[in-house]
Design an enzyme around this catalytic site. Structure first.
Site, short mmCIF file in Angstrom:
data_model
loop_
_atom_site.label_atom_id
_atom_site.label_comp_id
_atom_site.label_asym_id
_atom_site.label_seq_id
_atom_site.Cartn_x
_atom_site.Cartn_y
_atom_site.Cartn_z
N TYR A 1 0.82 -1.21 0.00
CA TYR A 1 0.00 0.00 0.00
C TYR A 1 0.86 1.27 0.00
CZ TYR A 1 -3.04 3.58 2.17
OH TYR A 1 -3.72 4.74 2.48
N ILE A 2 1.68 1.45 1.03
CA ILE A 2 2.48 2.67 1.11
C ILE A 2 3.65 2.59 0.14
CG2 ILE A 2 3.86 4.12 2.63
CD1 ILE A 2 2.15 3.08 4.98
N TYR B 1 4.30 -6.23 17.18
CA TYR B 1 4.57 -5.41 16.00
C TYR B 1 5.36 -4.16 16.38
CZ TYR B 1 3.78 -1.87 12.44
OH TYR B 1 3.95 -0.86 11.52
N PHE C 1 1.81 7.73 12.05
CA PHE C 1 0.56 7.53 12.74
C PHE C 1 -0.38 6.86 11.72
CE2 PHE C 1 3.03 9.72 15.62
CZ PHE C 1 2.43 9.69 16.86
N GLY D 1 -3.84 -5.47 22.31
CA GLY D 1 -2.78 -4.62 21.76
C GLY D 1 -3.21 -3.25 21.32
#
Length: 331
Positions: free
Chosen positions: A11-12, A141, A170, A284
């Site tokens: 995606y990024i 993670y 973020f 989490g």
């Protein structure tokens, strides 16, 4: 510049490849395609299907493509999944980073931009979060990303010619404004794509995980940054890299948006009402996270362009409407 983008089909990473190509760079995208999509890689980029842990092969890619700097996005990144499968996350994320740094050292590549995360901060007591906020990750993670930050810093301390920036993201959302690239995970766990799928009628409801947090409406609050703005920070980071440079920078809008508020904004943008069901908290998850990104503005001269959540959601809705089956729907 000649650049390597790891995770370049994700995606990024795919958004980064596109922006870098458009900026005139020569790019090789490396991805093992366990979650990425070959169709997402810009046609002008070279593509190598490779697991980052294959150190000798990565070294050869760096040499063959005369790579001058690396943008490291490759990782598995689902918080809840990391709680259930910690060994997988440590093996993939840490193993990949060690292999990449070994390959860079052998090929004499000394500039790195690392994709880190706000998950390294855990549950801070003061908002917004600054870079000097104590890092106490609450899930595997985040722990792997913090370990990689420290690994890179140790490598840089032993390598005077090395320069790096660790960019702590973020929440990243939206799709590129040109409409070519989108967000497509299998299975989908990110909130904005889930909301888009619900608006398309592909889900019968949206679950809200946790409604009893100490927030205004009881749901988690996050800082949502458009993916194009995020990637633009990386292109600026490349200009800043030099021997001895080493710093971590937050990237975010600097304000929080709750899950319920995001749902309401999605329904307003799409014009579709869909069912919402309350569900138990996920392991989490942190109640509130939003950034102080003033240091990135100061160091990089970076300013987000899309600063309103409805604008960000509108770019996602445009892509999802045009690609309801994701990249698999492309001929």
């Amino acid at each position: 510049m000649h650049l390597l983008v790891t995770g370049g089909a994700g995606y990024i990473g795919s958004h980064a490849v596109q922006q870098l190509i458009e900026a005139g760079h020569t790019v090789v995208a490396l991805d093992n395609l366990c979650t990425g999509h070959r169709a997402a890689v810009h046609p002008a980029a070279s593509f190598v299907a490779l697991d980052l842990r294959q150190t000798d092969a990565v070294t050869q890619v760096l040499r063959d493509h005369h790579v001058e700097a690396v943008l490291h996005f490759a990782a598995i990144s689902v918080v809840g999944d990391s709680v259930q499968q910690p060994l997988r996350y440590w093996d993939n994320n840490i193993g990949g980073a060690i292999s990449l740094l070994q390959a860079m050292a052998t090929a004499d590549v000394t500039r790195l931009v690392f994709s880190s995360t706000c998950s390294t901060y855990g549950e801070p007591t003061v908002m917004p979060i600054r870079e000097d906020t104590p890092q106490r990750p609450m899930n595997p993670y985040g722990q792997t990303k913090l370990a990689i930050e420290r690994l890179i810093a140790d490598h840089a301390a032993a390598t005077p010619a090395f320069g790096y920036l660790s960019l702590r993201y973020f929440n990243v959302a939206g799709c590129d404004e040109s409409g070519r690239l989108g967000e497509d995970h299998r299975p989908e766990t990110h909130l904005v794509p889930i909301l888009m799928q619900a608006a398309l009628g592909q889900r019968d409801h949206v679950a809200v995980y946790g409604t009893d947090y100490a927030t205004a409406d009881g749901t988690c609050v996050r800082d949502y940054l458009h993916v194009d703005d995020l990637v633009r920070a990386h292109t600026l980071a490349l200009r800043h890299l030099a021997p001895g440079v080493g710093e971590a920078l937050n990237l975010g809008l600097g304000r929080g948006f709750s899950v319920r508020a995001l749902i309401e904004a999605t329904q307003a943008v799409t014009g579709v009402r869909f069912e919402v069901r309350d569900a138990p908290r996920r392991a989490g998850d942190v109640p509130v996270l939003y950034a102080d990104a003033s240091r990135a503005r100061e160091v990089l001269g970076w300013e987000p362009k899309l600063t309103a959540v409805p604008e960000i959601l509108a770019t996602a809705w445009r892509w999802f409407r045009a690609n309801p089956a994701g990249y698999r729907g492309r001929g």
